[in-house]
Scaffold this active site. Structure first.
Site, PDB file in Angstrom:
ATOM      1  N   LYS A  50       4.315  -4.235  -2.630  1.00 46.27           N
ATOM      2  CA  LYS A  50       4.284  -4.487  -1.188  1.00 46.27           C
ATOM      3  C   LYS A  50       3.997  -5.946  -0.840  1.00 46.27           C
ATOM      4  O   LYS A  50       4.377  -6.427   0.235  1.00 46.27           O
ATOM      5  CB  LYS A  50       3.239  -3.591  -0.528  1.00 46.27           C
ATOM      6  CG  LYS A  50       3.613  -2.122  -0.436  1.00 46.27           C
ATOM      7  CD  LYS A  50       4.621  -1.897   0.664  1.00 46.27           C
ATOM      8  CE  LYS A  50       4.808  -0.410   0.935  1.00 46.27           C
ATOM      9  NZ  LYS A  50       5.737  -0.159   2.054  1.00 46.27           N
ATOM     10  N   SER A  60       5.785   1.414  -8.962  1.00 45.09           N
ATOM     11  CA  SER A  60       5.617   0.670  -7.713  1.00 45.09           C
ATOM     12  C   SER A  60       4.181   0.307  -7.374  1.00 45.09           C
ATOM     13  O   SER A  60       3.957  -0.580  -6.550  1.00 45.09           O
ATOM     14  CB  SER A  60       6.218   1.473  -6.550  1.00 45.09           C
ATOM     15  OG  SER A  60       5.553   2.717  -6.419  1.00 45.09           O
TER      16      SER A  60
END
Length: 521
Positions: A60, A314
């Site tokens: 992110k 992720s």
């Protein structure tokens, strides 16, 4: 995959945006690691893109910083607002600190303290509001408007998408040979969109497989309807991907570029977390293992050898107190454990005979409580046993065990895939209720002070609570099983109170595991 004619995607513009994104002011070029154990098991070359190794333990940071870097001087002076319960919040906070921008991060009041502390450590101001992301998002929009701050969206923004696309840019530079497919987790869609547009521009033959939780499949819903569609409810275990509606901007790309969407359940995600640990000795969060879980399921459905697949890890923002739950569920997700409900005679020697029928297999769990040899009407009463058995041969061995027990004269129910049995019944074995009529419900409580009080004030003042089971899993929502004594004539009034409560629920009165072990229904 589009249901309507759309203008072609301008690949050159997207490539330029990705190639020039200044993410390396804060982000790392993460490794593309070979996974030897998974590769051997799956008979294909498995590569793991290690975004769990970023400074904030998530990809992110890339998109957040790229968006922040493109703010005007005036916008930087006025500051920014972001809404997030986790990884986006940390990425924005770190990026804002690097650029000297005043940041306010709005988070649901249910956000675990470890994530709040991580955001504050980067110098951002945290505002806790509401029980859900939607509550926090509404408050964040209000703050942005009132204070003149720029709102940094976690995925529905072209600059954010381009920043996430740098993951694919690195992947293609790190792997020079043939790449058959890339598996990408999907929440709001920013990572998948950014990676897909880059990968397809460089090599259209690469198969793009988007992976979603089966209880938060917002991309699959959007593709089915031809437009972003809001889900009525999303599960909370894979919290990094618990998004009700895919972003408009990501969907415009994904509807043209993604080749396939695959969904996986929580047990398969837990098994993937263990797979990653066994190859890397690192623990990723549920969303971080989502792509690996989808890749395993895809390979099972599309057998073949000597192919090369990449999966994106992720993130790794896992609460420590979730690890026990993950380990418990991983055994079922990998078909390493079977759960059975078995009726055996209430007499000496019955346990010995039962275990002989199971054979020389490891017992992982055994729950039983004595209730007497005869029922109230004088008939012989069987003992209800909840048993877990370790498996080495997956579903085939599970079937063999059940057949062996049935051949031994036992009544057997297979609860391996029964969600209520796995979450609640294994902790509730105790016997039937004496109530003439009882209804049982599964709830999700927001993990915040006052949630139980709200439940009791809404349902506990008028209705007799006959059963209550809660077990913390370290997530934003607690999972609760509750029973109520309700006359049939009172059903409508009770259901009105359920609706007024405002918590997610589903009725489980007819669940066979509950019927067998707690006498429900």
């Amino acid at each position: 995959m589009s249901s309507t004619a759309l203008p072609p995607i301008d690949s050159s513009t997207w490539l330029r945006a990705i190639l020039t994104a200044p993410v390396y002011d804060v982000a790392r070029r993460t490794p593309l690691d070979h996974a030897p154990r998974l590769s051997t098991r799956l008979a294909n070359t498995i590569l793991l893109k290690r975004e769990d190794l970023q400074p904030v333990f998530s990809f992110k940071l890339r998109g957040a910083y790229n968006r922040l870097a493109q703010l005007t001087a005036d916008e930087r002076t006025r500051g920014i607002v972001a809404v997030s319960a986790g990884n986006h919040a940390q990425g924005v906070a770190l990026g804002a600190k690097q650029l000297g921008i005043d940041a306010v991060i709005v988070m649901p009041a249910t956000t675990p303290q470890i994530k709040i502390d991580a955001v504050r450590a980067h110098g951002a101001t945290t505002v806790l509001h509401g029980d859900s992301y939607d509550d926090a998002a509404a408050h964040g929009r209000m703050l942005a408007e009132q204070q003149g701050r720029a709102l940094i969206h976690p995925y529905d923004d072209d600059a954010v998408i381009a920043g996430q696309g740098t993951v694919a840019m690195e992947l293609m530079a790190q792997h020079q040979g043939k790449l058959d497919a890339v598996f990408i987790p999907v929440g709001g869609g920013g990572l998948a969109a950014g990676m897909a547009v880059y990968l397809k521009a460089l090599d259209p033959s690469i198969r793009i497989v988007a992976v979603e939780p089966d209880d938060a499949a917002c991309l699959a819903a959007a593709l089915a309807h031809g437009t972003p569609t809001r889900l009525d409810h999303v599960g909370i275990f894979v919290d990094g991907c618990a998004v009700r509606q895919i972003g408009e901007a990501p969907f415009a790309l994904l509807r043209e570029l993604v080749d396939e969407v695959i969904t996986v359940d929580a047990d398969q995600v837990c098994a993937a977390i263990r797979d990653v640990f066994e190859d890397t000795r690192s623990i990723v969060e549920p969303a971080g293992a989502l792509a690996v879980a989808g890749m395993k399921r895809w390979i099972e459905a599309n057998p073949g050898e000597a192919r090369t697949f990449a999966a994106v890890l992720s993130g790794a923002n896992m609460n420590f107190d979730r690890l026990g739950h993950v380990a418990e569920r991983a055994a079922v997700g990998e078909q390493h454990e079977a759960l059975f409900g078995v009726t055996i005679p209430e007499q000496p020697g019955s346990f010995l005979g039962f275990c002989r029928n199971i054979g020389r297999r490891a017992i992982t769990e055994f729950n039983y409580r004595y209730h007497g040899r005869t029922a109230a009407d004088g008939t012989a009463q069987g003992a209800q046993v909840y048993v877990g058995v370790a498996l080495k041969g997956g579903t085939a061995e599970r079937s063999t065990i059940r057949q062996a027990l049935q051949a031994g004269g036992y009544a057997v129910s297979d609860y391996t895939e029964n969600e209520v049995a796995r979450l609640h019944v294994r902790h509730l074995v105790g016997g039937p209720s004496p109530l003439a009529r009882e209804r049982l419900f599964r709830f999700e409580f927001p993990e915040r002070p006052g949630a139980l009080l709200q439940f009791l004030e809404t349902l506990g003042t008028h209705w007799n609570i006959s059963l209550f089971h809660y077990r913390s899993h370290g997530a934003a929502n607690g999972r609760v099983l509750a029973g109520f004594e309700i006359d049939a004539a009172q059903d409508a009034a009770f259901e009105a109170d359920l609706a007024r409560l405002g918590f997610w629920f589903t009725e489980e009165t007819g669940n066979p595991a509950l019927r067998q072990f707690v006498g429900a229904g």
